[in-house]
Write a protein that holds these residues in place. Structure first.
Motif, PDB file in Angstrom:
ATOM      1  N   UNK A 289      54.158  46.084  23.145  1.00 26.24           N
ATOM      2  CA  UNK A 289      53.362  45.577  24.164  1.00 26.24           C
ATOM      3  C   UNK A 289      52.419  46.778  24.768  1.00 26.24           C
ATOM      4  N   UNK A 290      50.972  46.326  24.488  1.00 26.16           N
ATOM      5  CA  UNK A 290      49.986  47.188  25.077  1.00 26.16           C
ATOM      6  C   UNK A 290      49.305  46.508  26.174  1.00 26.16           C
ATOM      7  N   UNK A 291      48.989  47.149  27.445  1.00 26.36           N
ATOM      8  CA  UNK A 291      48.004  46.353  28.214  1.00 26.36           C
ATOM      9  C   UNK A 291      47.237  47.418  29.021  1.00 26.36           C
ATOM     10  N   UNK A 292      46.279  46.948  29.412  1.00 28.35           N
ATOM     11  CA  UNK A 292      45.261  47.821  30.281  1.00 28.35           C
ATOM     12  C   UNK A 292      45.416  47.543  31.705  1.00 28.35           C
ATOM     13  N   UNK A 293      45.738  48.532  32.417  1.00 28.87           N
ATOM     14  CA  UNK A 293      46.258  48.686  33.770  1.00 28.87           C
ATOM     15  C   UNK A 293      44.758  48.218  34.680  1.00 28.87           C
ATOM     16  N   UNK A 294      44.893  47.567  35.656  1.00 33.18           N
ATOM     17  CA  UNK A 294      44.098  46.886  36.339  1.00 33.18           C
ATOM     18  C   UNK A 294      42.780  47.920  36.790  1.00 33.18           C
ATOM     19  N   UNK A 295      41.654  47.653  36.520  1.00 33.59           N
ATOM     20  CA  UNK A 295      40.733  48.380  36.513  1.00 33.59           C
ATOM     21  C   UNK A 295      40.103  49.057  35.575  1.00 33.59           C
ATOM     22  N   UNK A 296      40.783  48.939  34.411  1.00 33.63           N
ATOM     23  CA  UNK A 296      40.434  49.104  33.298  1.00 33.63           C
ATOM     24  C   UNK A 296      40.178  48.349  32.143  1.00 33.63           C
ATOM     25  N   UNK A 297      39.728  48.951  30.926  1.00 32.15           N
ATOM     26  CA  UNK A 297      39.559  48.079  29.709  1.00 32.15           C
ATOM     27  C   UNK A 297      39.071  46.824  29.761  1.00 32.15           C
ATOM     28  N   UNK A 298      39.975  45.792  29.335  1.00 33.56           N
ATOM     29  CA  UNK A 298      39.585  44.472  29.435  1.00 33.56           C
ATOM     30  C   UNK A 298      40.098  43.546  30.564  1.00 33.56           C
ATOM     31  N   UNK A 299      40.920  44.503  31.237  1.00 34.62           N
ATOM     32  CA  UNK A 299      41.410  43.954  32.532  1.00 34.62           C
ATOM     33  C   UNK A 299      40.272  43.795  33.475  1.00 34.62           C
ATOM     34  N   UNK A 300      40.622  43.054  34.934  1.00 41.61           N
ATOM     35  CA  UNK A 300      39.556  43.130  35.854  1.00 41.61           C
ATOM     36  C   UNK A 300      39.355  44.507  36.575  1.00 41.61           C
ATOM     37  N   UNK A 301      37.969  44.549  36.965  1.00 42.80           N
ATOM     38  CA  UNK A 301      37.722  45.721  37.556  1.00 42.80           C
ATOM     39  C   UNK A 301      37.205  45.764  39.334  1.00 42.80           C
ATOM     40  N   UNK A 302      38.312  45.474  39.850  1.00 44.40           N
ATOM     41  CA  UNK A 302      38.150  45.190  41.280  1.00 44.40           C
ATOM     42  C   UNK A 302      37.306  46.443  41.958  1.00 44.40           C
ATOM     43  N   UNK A 303      36.586  46.376  42.870  1.00 44.93           N
ATOM     44  CA  UNK A 303      35.759  47.599  43.400  1.00 44.93           C
ATOM     45  C   UNK A 303      36.625  48.044  44.739  1.00 44.93           C
ATOM     46  N   UNK A 304      37.599  47.251  45.147  1.00 46.20           N
ATOM     47  CA  UNK A 304      38.529  47.721  46.493  1.00 46.20           C
ATOM     48  C   UNK A 304      39.285  49.053  46.226  1.00 46.20           C
ATOM     49  N   UNK A 305      38.804  50.172  46.552  1.00 50.01           N
ATOM     50  CA  UNK A 305      39.575  51.560  46.272  1.00 50.01           C
ATOM     51  C   UNK A 305      41.068  51.406  46.772  1.00 50.01           C
ATOM     52  N   UNK A 306      41.271  50.475  47.844  1.00 54.24           N
ATOM     53  CA  UNK A 306      42.800  50.558  48.511  1.00 54.24           C
ATOM     54  C   UNK A 306      43.691  50.178  47.196  1.00 54.24           C
ATOM     55  N   UNK A 307      43.305  49.635  46.150  1.00 52.96           N
ATOM     56  CA  UNK A 307      44.041  49.170  45.258  1.00 52.96           C
ATOM     57  C   UNK A 307      44.570  50.387  44.117  1.00 52.96           C
ATOM     58  N   UNK A 308      43.988  51.344  44.196  1.00 49.47           N
ATOM     59  CA  UNK A 308      44.306  52.447  43.418  1.00 49.47           C
ATOM     60  C   UNK A 308      45.242  53.599  43.907  1.00 49.47           C
ATOM     61  N   UNK A 309      46.538  53.177  43.771  1.00 50.12           N
ATOM     62  CA  UNK A 309      47.701  54.015  44.314  1.00 50.12           C
ATOM     63  C   UNK A 309      48.973  53.813  43.452  1.00 50.12           C
ATOM     64  N   UNK A 310      49.664  54.603  43.378  1.00 51.09           N
ATOM     65  CA  UNK A 310      50.767  54.557  42.406  1.00 51.09           C
ATOM     66  C   UNK A 310      51.838  53.327  42.662  1.00 51.09           C
ATOM     67  N   UNK A 311      52.110  53.016  43.879  1.00 43.15           N
ATOM     68  CA  UNK A 311      52.844  51.960  44.319  1.00 43.15           C
ATOM     69  C   UNK A 311      52.404  50.483  43.714  1.00 43.15           C
TER      70      UNK A 311
END
Length: 299
Positions: A66-88
Motif C-alpha cells: 500500500x502506497x499513499x501520498x500524505x496530505x499536501x503532496x503528490x496526487x493528494x489534496x494540497x490545502x494551504x492551511x499551515x496549521x495542518x502540518x504537524x505530526x499529530x
C-alpha cells in the motif's frame, strides 16, 4: 472512499483511489493481493511522495503493498492551511487510512520522516501491527542535527562556508545555498549519477511549504516544528518485531541508527553498503531482499 481496479501488463492487481482525511483527500494505491499480511509504506519528507519507493512493488508477489501520498503532496489534496502540518495530524491521517482500507493486520515501513510518523503512530498503542521497519530513521531531531554537523565537516571548505553564511544571513532560499545543498545531497542522500526517470514527474515533486513548516530549508538545517522531536526515551514501548536499516553513507548515520535499534528489544539492524539515504533507489534488489526476508522471518 473510492477506488478503481487496474490490471497492468505484469498482471498484478492494482487498486487506486482517494480517502477523505482531516484536511482533505489523500491518494492511495494498493498493488498485489498475496495471502500474506499487507505492508503500508510511509514516505519521507515531510511533503515528499510515494514515487521514490516504487521499487517496493516487488513485494506484491507475496502481499498487498500500500502506497499513499500524505496530505499536501503528490496526487493528494494540497490545502494551504499551515496549521495542518504537524505530526499529530499525520498520525490521525494514518489511522483514518487504516480504517478506510480495513487493515486489521499489517506491517509498517517508514522511511526518513516516515519513521517519525511510524514511531508516533505506534506509541498510540494500536492493535494489529505485525512489525515495523525504520528505514534511514530520524527518531531524534537533536541527534540528527548533531550528525549533520559532523557530515558537513566532510564537505569542501568553500561549500561549508556558503552554507554557514547563507544560514546566518537568512538567505537559505538563494540559488547559491541550493547549489551548495546539492553537494551534501550527492554525498549523503542519493549517490546515483542518474536518478530514475519517474522522479522527474509532476507527481514526484515535494511540497516545500510542508517541508519547511515541519522541518526547515534543508536536510541539515532544522527550523520547523519537528526541531525538538525525540522519541528515544519511549522507543522501548514499541514491543514489536523491528528492523532498522540505513546506508553506509547515509545522513542517518549508521552508528546512530544502530544505537536506536538497541532501544527496542530484539530489533534487527542492517546497513546497505553501497547506499546513502535512499537504498530503495540506490540498491533496489538488495533493499527488497532484506525487507522481504525480514517480513518472512517475523510471520
Amino acid at each position: 472512499m473510492n477506488g478503481k481496479k487496474i490490471f497492468g501488463k505484469d498482471a498484478k492487481k492494482m487498486i487506486e483511489g482517494y480517502i477523505p482525511v482531516t484536511g482533505g483527500k489523500i491518494y492511495y494505491k494498493k498493488v498485489g493481493e498475496g495471502k500474506k499480511a499487507p505492508i503500508i509504506l510511509l514516505h519521507g519528507g515531510p511533503g515528499g511522495t510515494h514515487v521514490s519507493m516504487m521499487n517496493l512493488e516487488r513485494l506484491s508477489d507475496e502481499r498487498t503493498v500500500i502506497f499513499y501520498d500524505q496530505l499536501g503532496s503528490g496526487r493528494s489534496d494540497r490545502p494551504t492551511d499551515k496549521s495542518l502540518w504537524h505530526v499529530d495530524r499525520f498520525v490521525e491521517e494514518l489511522g483514518q487510512i487504516r480504517e478506510a482500507l480495513e487493515l486489521d493486520q499489517f506491517h509498517i515501513l517508514g522511511h526518513s520522516w516516515g519513521t517519525m510518523l511510524a514511531a508516533s503512530y505506534l506509541l498510540t498503542k494500536p492493535e494489529g501491527v505485525k512489525s515495523v521497519i525504520f528505514s534511514s530513521p530520524c527518531l531524534s531531531a537533536p541527534q540528527w542535527a548533531r550528525d549533520q554537523e559532523e557530515h558537513r565537516k566532510e564537505l569542501p571548505q568553500d561549500i561549508q562556508d556558503i552554507l554557514a553564511t547563507c544560514e546566518n544571513e537568512g538567505k537559505t532560499n538563494s540559488e547559491e545555498y541550493k547549489e551548495a545543498m546539492k553537494v551534501f545531497y550527492k554525498r549523503f542522500v542519493n549517490r546515483m549519477d542518474k536518478k530514475p526517470e519517474e522522479l522527474n514527474s509532476e507527481f514526484a515533486k515535494g511540497n516545500e511549504v510542508v517541508y519547511e513548516t515541519m522541518w526547515g530549508p534543508s536536510e541539515f538545517y532544522t527550523t520547523g516544528n519537528l526541531k525538538m522531536f525525540d522519541v528515544m526515551k519511549r522507543l522501548h514501548e514499541i514491543q514489536l518485531p523491528a528492523l532498522f536499516t540505513c546506508g553506509r553513507y547515509d545522513e542517518a548515520a549508521p552508528k546512530t541508527v544502530e544505537s536506536h535499534s538497541r532501544l527496542i528489544q530484539g530489533a534487527e539492524f542492517h546497513v546497505f553498503e553501497n547506499s546513502a539515504h535512499q537504498g530503495f533507489l540506490e540498491e533496489p534488489e538488495e533493499y527488497v531482499r532484506v525487507i522481504r526476508e525480514f517480513l518472512t522471518r517475523v510471520e
